[in-house]
Write a protein that holds these residues in place. Structure first.
Motif, PDB file in Angstrom:
ATOM      1  N   GLU A 113       0.709  -1.134   0.172  1.00 17.85           N
ATOM      2  CA  GLU A 113       0.034  -0.065  -0.065  1.00 17.85           C
ATOM      3  C   GLU A 113       0.949   1.292   0.019  1.00 17.85           C
ATOM      4  N   ALA A 114       2.061   0.982  -0.349  1.00 19.07           N
ATOM      5  CA  ALA A 114       3.049   2.374   0.000  1.00 19.07           C
ATOM      6  C   ALA A 114       4.142   2.310  -0.957  1.00 19.07           C
TER       7      ALA A 114
ATOM      8  N   ASP B 150      17.434   3.779   5.618  1.00 21.16           N
ATOM      9  CA  ASP B 150      18.373   3.120   6.348  1.00 21.16           C
ATOM     10  C   ASP B 150      19.226   2.200   5.394  1.00 21.16           C
ATOM     11  N   ALA B 151      18.952   1.868   4.344  1.00 18.55           N
ATOM     12  CA  ALA B 151      19.734   0.942   3.493  1.00 18.55           C
ATOM     13  C   ALA B 151      20.445   1.977   2.589  1.00 18.55           C
ATOM     14  N   GLY B 152      20.337   3.196   2.739  1.00 15.91           N
ATOM     15  CA  GLY B 152      21.031   3.992   1.897  1.00 15.91           C
ATOM     16  C   GLY B 152      20.597   4.865   0.594  1.00 15.91           C
ATOM     17  N   PHE B 153      19.246   4.549   0.198  1.00 11.68           N
ATOM     18  CA  PHE B 153      18.768   5.285  -0.528  1.00 11.68           C
ATOM     19  C   PHE B 153      17.931   6.613  -0.487  1.00 11.68           C
ATOM     20  N   THR B 154      17.604   7.185  -1.342  1.00  5.37           N
ATOM     21  CA  THR B 154      16.774   8.400  -1.469  1.00  5.37           C
ATOM     22  C   THR B 154      15.334   8.042  -1.752  1.00  5.37           C
ATOM     23  N   VAL B 155      14.720   8.606  -0.725  1.00  2.00           N
ATOM     24  CA  VAL B 155      12.966   8.509  -0.846  1.00  2.00           C
ATOM     25  C   VAL B 155      12.592   9.740  -1.699  1.00  2.00           C
ATOM     26  N   ARG B 156      11.442   9.562  -2.571  1.00  2.00           N
ATOM     27  CA  ARG B 156      10.695  10.378  -3.211  1.00  2.00           C
ATOM     28  C   ARG B 156       9.290   9.995  -2.924  1.00  2.00           C
ATOM     29  N   ASP B 157       8.444  11.026  -2.647  1.00  2.00           N
ATOM     30  CA  ASP B 157       6.990  11.020  -2.522  1.00  2.00           C
ATOM     31  C   ASP B 157       6.213  10.878  -3.797  1.00  2.00           C
ATOM     32  N   VAL B 158       5.559   9.980  -3.898  1.00  2.00           N
ATOM     33  CA  VAL B 158       4.551   9.740  -5.096  1.00  2.00           C
ATOM     34  C   VAL B 158       3.065   9.278  -4.717  1.00  2.00           C
ATOM     35  N   ALA B 159       2.425   9.432  -5.610  1.00  2.00           N
ATOM     36  CA  ALA B 159       0.815   9.364  -5.724  1.00  2.00           C
ATOM     37  C   ALA B 159       0.353   7.799  -5.659  1.00  2.00           C
ATOM     38  N   LEU B 160       1.107   6.952  -6.493  1.00  2.00           N
ATOM     39  CA  LEU B 160       0.471   5.788  -6.794  1.00  2.00           C
ATOM     40  C   LEU B 160       1.506   4.535  -6.449  1.00  2.00           C
ATOM     41  N   THR B 161       0.922   3.418  -6.057  1.00  2.00           N
ATOM     42  CA  THR B 161       1.730   2.454  -5.820  1.00  2.00           C
ATOM     43  C   THR B 161       1.952   1.757  -7.202  1.00  2.00           C
TER      44      THR B 161
ATOM     45  N   GLU C 110       2.511   8.351   0.750  1.00  2.00           N
ATOM     46  CA  GLU C 110       2.416   8.813   2.194  1.00  2.00           C
ATOM     47  C   GLU C 110       1.305   8.086   3.080  1.00  2.00           C
ATOM     48  N   GLY C 111       1.647   7.730   4.177  1.00  2.00           N
ATOM     49  CA  GLY C 111       0.853   7.037   5.231  1.00  2.00           C
ATOM     50  C   GLY C 111       1.875   6.268   6.158  1.00  2.00           C
ATOM     51  N   ALA C 112       1.141   5.717   6.935  1.00  2.00           N
ATOM     52  CA  ALA C 112       1.618   4.977   8.125  1.00  2.00           C
ATOM     53  C   ALA C 112       2.580   3.615   7.652  1.00  2.00           C
ATOM     54  N   ILE C 113       2.073   3.200   6.656  1.00  2.00           N
ATOM     55  CA  ILE C 113       2.915   1.952   5.964  1.00  2.00           C
ATOM     56  C   ILE C 113       4.341   2.630   5.152  1.00  2.00           C
ATOM     57  N   GLY C 114       3.731   3.776   4.810  1.00  2.00           N
ATOM     58  CA  GLY C 114       4.882   4.709   3.999  1.00  2.00           C
ATOM     59  C   GLY C 114       5.925   5.127   4.961  1.00  2.00           C
TER      60      GLY C 114
END
Length: 324
Positions: A23-24, A55-66, A42-46
């Motif tokens: 879901e994320a 923690d794995a060293g990657f960069t996170v980007r917010d997106v609208a769809l899974t 976005e969300g709790a699971i996200g």
């Protein structure tokens, strides 16, 4: 090689994250700088996925769809395209998910359009696709022009044997590396191609090449000066397009290396393999257009080659090459 390492780590993490964070999870890719990116809804699971990816060293980007929502939308688009009138359906050359845009992409004969929630097409994209395709002309209303998911047939056109007699090329001396030109005689003439990689099968050297350059199993392969060096075998045209050249015993030493030609005079050693990831750089080498690189735009794709066959589990890359 650094990108290959990052891409491999993303590819290894992708299946687990897609299942664990259904879901994320919005996909993975590399940006222009080779940074590993993880899309997160976005969300709790996200938030949990965000922490794990960081923690794995990657960069996170917010997106609208899974990815699951994108896959469902891709299937919906594909079904609607299949039901369109023939004259409009023929304008569509591909439907795919692009994680970098978090969108379903429709490619047409000269243009590309995004079908998502960001405003290019109103929500409920199937309501507008007919209007889009009927009114779209090359160079207008698109994000990227000139993309075509139906790959032109790359089969090298046989060169008449009479022209071959005038060749002045000579075979390389010393080790024969990947990207070296070779010839295969077929009933209609001579195919000119480039070797892929050297390998070993049952303790004997082989050359990995493309099936569309192979002729039939048992066909002999020769270097540019006509010196035969091996026999075509294990030709598989459908779904994979690969063949092997079983190297003759007297030529075995020249092919017993892990080298491919690269940019400059120094060959590149092949030291391993890596999973392909969108945004990653991929390079090819060959006798006709040399060494060049591009960016992977799609992975796990089924590629229609001019309606003649399908390549399964492939990736697409935006680079310039010619048959051979």
């Amino acid at each position: 090689l650094d990108q290959a390492g990052v891409g491999q780590r993303l590819a290894e993490a992708r299946p687990g994250w897609e299942q664990k964070f259904r879901e994320a999870f919005g996909g993975v890719w590399l940006d222009d700088d080779g940074t590993g990116i993880v899309g997160v809804v976005e969300g709790a699971i996200g938030d949990t996925l965000r922490d794990e990816a960081t923690d794995a060293g990657f960069t996170v980007r917010d997106v609208a769809l899974t990815t699951h929502e994108l896959d469902a939308r891709e299937r919906q688009v594909g079904a609607i395209v299949e039901g369109m009138p023939t004259d409009l359906k023929e304008l569509v050359t591909g439907v795919r998910v692009d994680p970098t845009r978090n969108a379903v992409v429709v490619t047409t004969l000269g243009s590309l359009a995004l079908l998502n929630d960001t405003g290019f097409i109103p929500e409920g994209p199937m309501r507008t696709i007919v209007e889009l395709l009927s009114g779209l002309t090359p160079g207008t209303g698109s994000i990227i022009d000139g993309m075509n998911e139906t790959v032109p047939n790359p089969d090298p056109q046989p060169t008449p044997q009479a022209r071959q007699r005038g060749r002045t090329d000579t075979s390389p001396t010393g080790p024969v590396v990947g990207g070296t030109g070779y010839m295969v005689r077929v009933p209609s003439g001579v195919l000119e191609c480039s070797t892929g990689f050297n390998g070993e099968l049952d303790g004997k050297p082989v050359v990995i090449t493309a099936a569309h350059c192979a002729g039939a199993d048992g066909t002999r392969a020769a270097l540019a000066d006509g010196e035969e060096f091996g026999t075509m075998t294990s030709t598989k045209r459908e779904a994979i397009d690969t063949a092997l050249i079983a190297v003759d015993e007297d030529a075995a030493e020249r092919f017993s290396n892990n080298l491919v030609s690269a940019d400059g005079d120094t060959p590149q050693k092949i030291i391993g393999t890596a999973e392909s990831v969108v945004g990653q750089k991929a390079c090819k080498t060959g006798f006709r257009t040399g060494f060049s690189c591009g960016t992977i735009s799609q992975v796990d794709a089924d590629i229609d080659v001019a309606g003649s066959r399908t390549i399964a589990g492939a990736f697409t890359v935006d680079l310039c090459a010619l048959p051979g």
